[in-house]
Enzyme design. Structure first.
Site, PDB file in Angstrom:
ATOM      1  N   LYS A 157       0.848  -1.194   0.000  1.00 36.19           N
ATOM      2  CA  LYS A 157       0.000   0.000   0.000  1.00 36.19           C
ATOM      3  C   LYS A 157       0.873   1.230   0.000  1.00 36.19           C
ATOM      4  O   LYS A 157       2.002   1.138   0.498  1.00 36.19           O
ATOM      5  CB  LYS A 157      -0.972   0.019   1.186  1.00 36.19           C
ATOM      6  CG  LYS A 157      -0.385  -0.291   2.571  1.00 36.19           C
ATOM      7  CD  LYS A 157       0.795   0.470   3.108  1.00 36.19           C
ATOM      8  CE  LYS A 157       0.684   1.921   3.380  1.00 36.19           C
ATOM      9  NZ  LYS A 157       1.960   2.495   3.938  1.00 36.19           N
ATOM     10  N   TYR A 245      -4.459   4.170   6.416  1.00 39.19           N
ATOM     11  CA  TYR A 245      -4.976   3.245   7.443  1.00 39.19           C
ATOM     12  C   TYR A 245      -6.251   3.798   8.073  1.00 39.19           C
ATOM     13  O   TYR A 245      -7.175   3.055   8.387  1.00 39.19           O
ATOM     14  CB  TYR A 245      -3.938   2.999   8.541  1.00 39.19           C
ATOM     15  CG  TYR A 245      -2.762   2.174   8.090  1.00 39.19           C
ATOM     16  CD1 TYR A 245      -2.864   0.795   7.984  1.00 39.19           C
ATOM     17  CD2 TYR A 245      -1.553   2.765   7.763  1.00 39.19           C
ATOM     18  CE1 TYR A 245      -1.791   0.028   7.562  1.00 39.19           C
ATOM     19  CE2 TYR A 245      -0.471   2.009   7.344  1.00 39.19           C
ATOM     20  CZ  TYR A 245      -0.598   0.637   7.244  1.00 39.19           C
ATOM     21  OH  TYR A 245       0.466  -0.117   6.825  1.00 39.19           O
TER      22      TYR A 245
HETATM   23  P1  NDP Z   1      12.538   1.532   2.251  1.00 38.93           P
HETATM   24  O1  NDP Z   1      13.091   2.788   1.708  1.00 38.93           O
HETATM   25  O2  NDP Z   1      13.125   1.004   3.510  1.00 38.93           O
HETATM   26  O3  NDP Z   1      12.660   0.370   1.154  1.00 38.93           O
HETATM   27  C1  NDP Z   1      12.428   0.590  -0.208  1.00 38.93           C
HETATM   28  C2  NDP Z   1      13.437  -0.246  -1.008  1.00 38.93           C
HETATM   29  O4  NDP Z   1      13.125  -0.074  -2.382  1.00 38.93           O
HETATM   30  C3  NDP Z   1      14.886   0.229  -0.876  1.00 38.93           C
HETATM   31  O5  NDP Z   1      15.543  -0.328   0.227  1.00 38.93           O
HETATM   32  C4  NDP Z   1      15.486  -0.245  -2.177  1.00 38.93           C
HETATM   33  O6  NDP Z   1      15.795  -1.634  -2.063  1.00 38.93           O
HETATM   34  C5  NDP Z   1      14.327  -0.165  -3.162  1.00 38.93           C
HETATM   35  N1  NDP Z   1      14.427   1.012  -4.041  1.00 38.93           N
HETATM   36  C6  NDP Z   1      14.538   0.967  -5.381  1.00 38.93           C
HETATM   37  N2  NDP Z   1      14.602   2.190  -5.903  1.00 38.93           N
HETATM   38  C7  NDP Z   1      14.551   3.067  -4.884  1.00 38.93           C
HETATM   39  C8  NDP Z   1      14.609   4.473  -4.801  1.00 38.93           C
HETATM   40  N3  NDP Z   1      14.685   5.249  -5.904  1.00 38.93           N
HETATM   41  N4  NDP Z   1      14.554   5.039  -3.590  1.00 38.93           N
HETATM   42  C9  NDP Z   1      14.443   4.295  -2.486  1.00 38.93           C
HETATM   43  N5  NDP Z   1      14.377   2.936  -2.500  1.00 38.93           N
HETATM   44  C10 NDP Z   1      14.444   2.320  -3.695  1.00 38.93           C
HETATM   45  O7  NDP Z   1      10.966   1.753   2.382  1.00 38.93           O
HETATM   46  P2  NDP Z   1       9.919   0.907   3.219  1.00 38.93           P
HETATM   47  O8  NDP Z   1      10.385  -0.493   3.343  1.00 38.93           O
HETATM   48  O9  NDP Z   1       9.555   1.629   4.444  1.00 38.93           O
HETATM   49  O10 NDP Z   1       8.616   0.985   2.255  1.00 38.93           O
HETATM   50  C11 NDP Z   1       8.509   0.240   1.062  1.00 38.93           C
HETATM   51  C12 NDP Z   1       7.032   0.056   0.711  1.00 38.93           C
HETATM   52  O11 NDP Z   1       6.406  -0.691   1.736  1.00 38.93           O
HETATM   53  C13 NDP Z   1       6.229   1.342   0.562  1.00 38.93           C
HETATM   54  O12 NDP Z   1       5.291   1.197  -0.458  1.00 38.93           O
HETATM   55  C14 NDP Z   1       5.522   1.478   1.894  1.00 38.93           C
HETATM   56  O13 NDP Z   1       4.297   2.204   1.803  1.00 38.93           O
HETATM   57  C15 NDP Z   1       5.275   0.027   2.232  1.00 38.93           C
HETATM   58  N6  NDP Z   1       5.200  -0.194   3.682  1.00 38.93           N
HETATM   59  C16 NDP Z   1       4.138  -0.885   4.171  1.00 38.93           C
HETATM   60  C17 NDP Z   1       4.003  -1.117   5.512  1.00 38.93           C
HETATM   61  C18 NDP Z   1       2.863  -1.898   6.011  1.00 38.93           C
HETATM   62  O14 NDP Z   1       2.690  -1.977   7.219  1.00 38.93           O
HETATM   63  N7  NDP Z   1       2.063  -2.510   5.145  1.00 38.93           N
HETATM   64  C19 NDP Z   1       4.982  -0.596   6.472  1.00 38.93           C
HETATM   65  C20 NDP Z   1       6.098   0.081   5.851  1.00 38.93           C
HETATM   66  C21 NDP Z   1       6.178   0.271   4.509  1.00 38.93           C
HETATM   67  P3  NDP Z   1      17.131  -2.260  -2.714  1.00 38.93           P
HETATM   68  O15 NDP Z   1      18.269  -1.520  -2.077  1.00 38.93           O
HETATM   69  O16 NDP Z   1      17.052  -3.680  -2.346  1.00 38.93           O
HETATM   70  O17 NDP Z   1      17.029  -2.012  -4.195  1.00 38.93           O
END
Ligand code: NDP
Length: 394
Positions: A157, A245
């Protein structure tokens, strides 16, 4: 050692005899001076909680795309509790990180992809499902490419930045004859399921009002929050991230769709975090049955995840409501306050297995692409109501 094993076995035998998929335990806590018998709450979601685990070779293979905070801290560890799903592939822009996690989770290094080689996942028969855990602005592209590679899709989401992107994701999944599910974990979480049941069964009387508040402080030093300050990657501000949420809760608790929306928005002026995305959104929804919902969403205050449901006979408070664990459910009625204790479950494992089960049984997942699209449509209307100052009829 033997005694504790015996205790555990008799506890399990008791759970088994009572026979609930999502066991609701008695009210053990008392709040105020009231002690009441347990309500038998919590309904099984469609996840096969009580059924035995499939043997590893029969579990569906999942690929996780984007090894960020949420993926590595919540989702990947949860596969250990899945009964229908196993982690078999990783997609990341950081090879060294992916190799570390591959080793930790027993993923074959040949199943590591990057964003360029991603499409070749189509040639990997071990992967049945792709879980998109990227910044919001990347959800549409990677979901569509995943469906075109012939894989089923779970997407975090909010579903995508725009209504058009959501529709394109739905169309791509349909065209490829693959399932598309949005990871609305609260709809698989036992305390939220119990809340839905209490609200919709009339146990609170006639529903009048829901309040739903979600807030946290956006931290510019946290790498996971950097993209959240950029409109292109985040889609919106606090509303897209956590206000969703608040919105979701009003829809799943009432089981209705709002017919009117009004809203106000405010961002602290000069705060560099809010150059591109909003800080605070308050919105009011009216539902066809007459229920009103007052919702808030903020990046400006400390951690809040609270839902209250006001009925003519009782008030329910879930606080925290949408956390990962340790939910707390209170009912206040003419007899006083009572706490409802429900067995916590790993909501991530439940939602992951729900999609696997939907694929195995060829059924539409409960939180389909259409559900995600509806939230994005409504969030766009909330912004419009805030911008124009008008109440919008949906
Ligand atoms: P993070 O920034 O921690 O993780 C995103 C990952 O995406 C990065 O670590 C990277 O992984 C990859 N990535 C690829 N391109 C980019 C870019 N341009 N900028 C940043 N990251 C990039 O975010 P979150 O884990 O907090 O969130 C990710 C998703 O999960 C979102 O959509 C968020 O809304 C959702 N979410 C949902 C939750 C829930 O409870 N359902 C809770 C938290 C988040 P790599 O280095 O491996 O390429």
């Amino acid at each position: 050692m033997f005694d504790s094993l015996k205790k555990e076995l008799s506890r399990r035998a008791l759970l088994h005899r009572v026979g609930f998929g999502f066991m609701a335990v008695g009210v053990t806590g008392t709040v105020g001076n009231i002690i009441k018998p347990a309500h038998t709450l919590a309904q099984a979601g469609p996840a096969p909680s009580n059924e035995p685990s499939l043997p590893p070779e029969k579990k569906l293979g999942w690929a996780v795309v984007g090894l960020g905070k949420f993926a590595t801290q919540q989702i990947m560890p949860s596969f250990a509790e899945c009964k229908r799903s196993k982690l078999v592939a990783l997609v990341s822009g950081d090879r060294a990180k992916a190799e570390r996690y591959a080793q930790q989770y027993g993923v074959n290094p040949k199943n590591i992809y990057n964003y360029q080689s991603y499409d070749s996942i189509r040639n990997n028969p071990e992967v049945d499902v792709i879980y998109i855990i990227l910044p919001n602005g990347m959800h549409a592209e990677y979901s569509i490419r995943g469906a075109q590679a012939g894989k089923h899709i779970m997407c975090e989401k909010p579903m995508a930045n725009t209504v058009e992107e959501c529709q394109a994701m739905i169309d791509a999944a349909k065209k490829a004859n693959r399932k598309l599910m949005i990871a609305y974990r609260a709809q698989y979480e036992p305390y939220n399921l119990a809340t839905i049941k209490l609200a919709q069964s009339g146990k609170l009387g006639k529903l009048k009002l829901i309040t739903s508040d979600h807030g946290r402080t956006l931290n510019p030093k946290d790498p996971a929050d950097i993209w959240r300050m950029q409109k292109k990657l985040a889609g919106g501000g606090s509303l897209y991230d956590i206000g969703i949420y608040s919105l979701q809760a009003t829809r799943y608790i009432t089981g209705e769709e709002p017919v009117a929306i009004s809203a106000m928005m405010y961002s602290t002026s000069g705060d560099p975090r809010f150059r591109e995305v909003e800080e605070n959104v308050n919105f009011v929804l009216r539902f066809p049955s007459g229920v009103l919902a007052n919702c808030t969403s903020s990046y400006g205050y400390s951690d809040t995840k609270r839902i209250q449901v006001f009925g003519s006979d009782a008030v329910l408070e879930l606080d925290p409501a949408t956390d990962y664990y340790k939910h707390r459910l209170m009912i206040k009625d003419k007899n006083g306050n009572q706490e409802q204790k429900i067995q916590e479950k790993n909501q991530f494992a439940l939602e992951i297995d729900h999609l696997s089960e939907s694929i195995i049984q060829n059924k539409q997942p409960k939180t389909s692409g259409e559900e995600g699209l509806q939230d994005v449509k409504l969030m766009q209307l909330i912004y419009e109501a805030a911008r124009t100052g008008k109440t919008i009829k949906v």
